[in-house]
Design a protein around this motif. Sequence first.
Motif, PDB file in Angstrom:
ATOM      1  N   SER A 105     -52.777  -1.738 -58.455  1.00 56.21           N
ATOM      2  CA  SER A 105     -53.147  -2.930 -57.699  1.00 56.21           C
ATOM      3  C   SER A 105     -52.412  -4.140 -58.239  1.00 56.21           C
ATOM      4  CB  SER A 105     -54.657  -3.173 -57.793  1.00 56.21           C
ATOM      5  OG  SER A 105     -54.989  -4.442 -57.265  1.00 56.21           O
ATOM      6  N   GLY A 106     -52.166  -5.079 -57.341  1.00 57.45           N
ATOM      7  CA  GLY A 106     -51.650  -6.372 -57.773  1.00 57.45           C
ATOM      8  C   GLY A 106     -52.760  -7.231 -58.338  1.00 57.45           C
ATOM      9  N   ASN A 107     -52.380  -8.365 -58.910  1.00 55.37           N
ATOM     10  CA  ASN A 107     -53.357  -9.231 -59.589  1.00 55.37           C
ATOM     11  C   ASN A 107     -53.471 -10.598 -58.925  1.00 55.37           C
ATOM     12  OD1 ASN A 107     -50.860 -10.230 -60.355  1.00 55.37           O
ATOM     13  ND2 ASN A 107     -51.480 -10.664 -62.461  1.00 55.37           N
ATOM     14  N   THR A 108     -53.367 -10.627 -57.575  1.00 54.17           N
ATOM     15  CA  THR A 108     -53.501 -11.908 -56.870  1.00 54.17           C
ATOM     16  C   THR A 108     -54.574 -11.854 -55.796  1.00 54.17           C
ATOM     17  OG1 THR A 108     -51.748 -11.288 -55.311  1.00 54.17           O
ATOM     18  CG2 THR A 108     -51.094 -12.546 -57.267  1.00 54.17           C
ATOM     19  N   GLY A 109     -55.480 -10.945 -55.872  1.00 57.67           N
ATOM     20  CA  GLY A 109     -56.511 -10.881 -54.838  1.00 57.67           C
ATOM     21  C   GLY A 109     -57.528  -9.819 -55.149  1.00 57.67           C
ATOM     22  N   ARG A 110     -57.943  -9.113 -54.101  1.00 61.25           N
ATOM     23  CA  ARG A 110     -58.953  -8.086 -54.299  1.00 61.25           C
ATOM     24  C   ARG A 110     -58.382  -6.716 -53.938  1.00 61.25           C
ATOM     25  NH1 ARG A 110     -63.737  -8.192 -49.710  1.00 61.25           N
ATOM     26  NH2 ARG A 110     -62.750  -6.687 -48.315  1.00 61.25           N
ATOM     27  N   ILE A 111     -59.038  -5.688 -54.476  1.00 59.47           N
ATOM     28  CA  ILE A 111     -58.592  -4.315 -54.265  1.00 59.47           C
ATOM     29  C   ILE A 111     -59.821  -3.438 -54.053  1.00 59.47           C
ATOM     30  CG2 ILE A 111     -58.544  -3.931 -56.770  1.00 59.47           C
ATOM     31  CD1 ILE A 111     -56.273  -2.173 -54.225  1.00 59.47           C
ATOM     32  N   VAL A 221     -57.527  -8.346 -45.718  1.00 63.41           N
ATOM     33  CA  VAL A 221     -58.867  -8.547 -45.175  1.00 63.41           C
ATOM     34  C   VAL A 221     -58.775  -8.880 -43.684  1.00 63.41           C
ATOM     35  CG1 VAL A 221     -61.000  -9.875 -45.380  1.00 63.41           C
ATOM     36  CG2 VAL A 221     -59.651  -9.347 -47.430  1.00 63.41           C
ATOM     37  N   ASN A 222     -59.654  -8.250 -42.883  1.00 59.62           N
ATOM     38  CA  ASN A 222     -59.699  -8.438 -41.434  1.00 59.62           C
ATOM     39  C   ASN A 222     -58.301  -8.331 -40.810  1.00 59.62           C
ATOM     40  OD1 ASN A 222     -62.514  -8.904 -41.436  1.00 59.62           O
ATOM     41  ND2 ASN A 222     -62.176 -11.040 -41.998  1.00 59.62           N
ATOM     42  N   PRO A 223     -57.613  -7.229 -41.044  1.00 61.85           N
ATOM     43  CA  PRO A 223     -56.222  -7.105 -40.580  1.00 61.85           C
ATOM     44  C   PRO A 223     -56.135  -6.937 -39.066  1.00 61.85           C
ATOM     45  CG  PRO A 223     -56.972  -5.030 -41.488  1.00 61.85           C
ATOM     46  CD  PRO A 223     -58.090  -6.006 -41.711  1.00 61.85           C
ATOM     47  N   ARG A 224     -55.165  -7.607 -38.459  1.00 61.71           N
ATOM     48  CA  ARG A 224     -54.928  -7.506 -37.018  1.00 61.71           C
ATOM     49  C   ARG A 224     -53.426  -7.517 -36.754  1.00 61.71           C
ATOM     50  NH1 ARG A 224     -58.999  -8.567 -33.415  1.00 61.71           N
ATOM     51  NH2 ARG A 224     -57.563  -9.446 -31.885  1.00 61.71           N
ATOM     52  N   LEU A 225     -53.051  -6.796 -35.720  1.00 63.46           N
ATOM     53  CA  LEU A 225     -51.687  -6.822 -35.214  1.00 63.46           C
ATOM     54  C   LEU A 225     -51.717  -7.118 -33.726  1.00 63.46           C
ATOM     55  CD1 LEU A 225     -49.935  -3.734 -36.893  1.00 63.46           C
ATOM     56  CD2 LEU A 225     -49.515  -6.147 -37.392  1.00 63.46           C
ATOM     57  N   LYS A 254     -57.764  -0.407 -39.013  1.00 61.82           N
ATOM     58  CA  LYS A 254     -58.691   0.301 -39.897  1.00 61.82           C
ATOM     59  C   LYS A 254     -58.019   1.558 -40.417  1.00 61.82           C
ATOM     60  CE  LYS A 254     -63.401   2.201 -40.074  1.00 61.82           C
ATOM     61  NZ  LYS A 254     -62.996   3.475 -40.728  1.00 61.82           N
ATOM     62  N   GLU A 255     -58.163   1.776 -41.701  1.00 62.32           N
ATOM     63  CA  GLU A 255     -57.670   3.001 -42.315  1.00 62.32           C
ATOM     64  C   GLU A 255     -58.438   4.196 -41.782  1.00 62.32           C
ATOM     65  OE1 GLU A 255     -57.587   4.989 -46.810  1.00 62.32           O
ATOM     66  OE2 GLU A 255     -58.262   2.920 -46.506  1.00 62.32           O
ATOM     67  N   VAL A 256     -57.746   5.288 -41.566  1.00 64.85           N
ATOM     68  CA  VAL A 256     -58.414   6.505 -41.126  1.00 64.85           C
ATOM     69  C   VAL A 256     -59.475   6.913 -42.150  1.00 64.85           C
ATOM     70  CG1 VAL A 256     -58.101   8.935 -40.547  1.00 64.85           C
ATOM     71  CG2 VAL A 256     -56.367   7.263 -39.871  1.00 64.85           C
ATOM     72  N   ILE A 262     -61.210  -4.104 -43.877  1.00 62.76           N
ATOM     73  CA  ILE A 262     -60.082  -4.230 -44.798  1.00 62.76           C
ATOM     74  C   ILE A 262     -59.089  -3.104 -44.540  1.00 62.76           C
ATOM     75  CG2 ILE A 262     -61.432  -5.295 -46.654  1.00 62.76           C
ATOM     76  CD1 ILE A 262     -61.292  -2.542 -48.066  1.00 62.76           C
ATOM     77  N   LEU A 263     -57.883  -3.320 -45.024  1.00 64.32           N
ATOM     78  CA  LEU A 263     -56.888  -2.244 -45.065  1.00 64.32           C
ATOM     79  C   LEU A 263     -56.428  -2.141 -46.511  1.00 64.32           C
ATOM     80  CD1 LEU A 263     -55.498  -0.268 -43.134  1.00 64.32           C
ATOM     81  CD2 LEU A 263     -53.605  -1.888 -42.949  1.00 64.32           C
ATOM     82  N   ARG A 264     -56.768  -1.024 -47.142  1.00 62.34           N
ATOM     83  CA  ARG A 264     -56.460  -0.833 -48.549  1.00 62.34           C
ATOM     84  C   ARG A 264     -54.968  -0.567 -48.739  1.00 62.34           C
ATOM     85  NH1 ARG A 264     -58.089   3.133 -51.417  1.00 62.34           N
ATOM     86  NH2 ARG A 264     -57.782   4.648 -49.759  1.00 62.34           N
TER      87      ARG A 264
END
Length: 288
Positions: A105-111, A221-225, A254-256, A262-264
């Motif tokens: 994980s990166g260190n600039t947000g949440r995981i 968080v709350n991903p949309r395309l 949404k992840e399967v 969220i999208l992990r």
Amino acid sequence: KDQYYKIIIPPGLGGESLLLLLKGDSAQGDNSIFLSCNKMPTRAAFEFTNTGNPGGNQEIVVDELIPGTYYLLVGGRTTAGGQQDISLFARKLDFEIRSVSSAKSGNTGRITLRLKGAKFSNVRKVKLKSASQIYISDSVEVKDPTTLYATFTLQSAALGLYDLTAVNSQNDSTTLADCFTIEESNNLGIAGNVFAPEVNRPNQLAIIRVEFTNAGNTDVVNPRLVLRSLGGTKITLDGNNVQAGTTEISFDLKEVDGPSGILRPGGGGFFTVYSLTTGNQLFFLNKE
């Protein structure tokens, strides 16, 4: 040649979790296992099957055993066309973590981490621990006795390798050592692709596949395309009513089999979109 085996579960093991492992030709094997309780499984009708990629080694995890007789169908082949030696193992799973995804994980947000293991029903918190740092999960979502999602805020967290520990309501704990790394964030975010037919006859139904994944190393968080039709072709998610389509569709991603909202990192999926080939098949995909 397919082989059948049976596993007898006495009343005392009711509700326990079971791990079945098949070990085969890891280089050239292509094996499958199918399991049902109190009835014979087939390749088309079964209660459990391996969920991993094709290969010689496969496994099944039964979340909660029912007393009775489980029947196991084992089938396989090798790419070389020869025979292979296999081994079958079965064991009761105790409170344990078997794997974690994502492993970085990166260190600039949440995981949000997906833990696979056993006896997760009453897990209340998950901890990341290094030699000098401890981070406790903001939330835990138990999907079933063998799967849970734990969310951490790792803003400005110390880089390095961490152990992962789950703690239940009885204060019992289980640890998977050196399994997670906090690294610099890569800020890649969502990546998407549109696969549309290159040539179609006029007024024919066209099937368009929109694939997406989180290429970054923190949650989105709350991903949309948004998919836009640049050539005027109407698009819709309803293949039976293409005439009512529009030139723009928004997608909540949404992840399967993953958590909502969220999208992990590494999580992804796809949408199927339909259109009539009344205009140019030109599309533009971007984040909303």
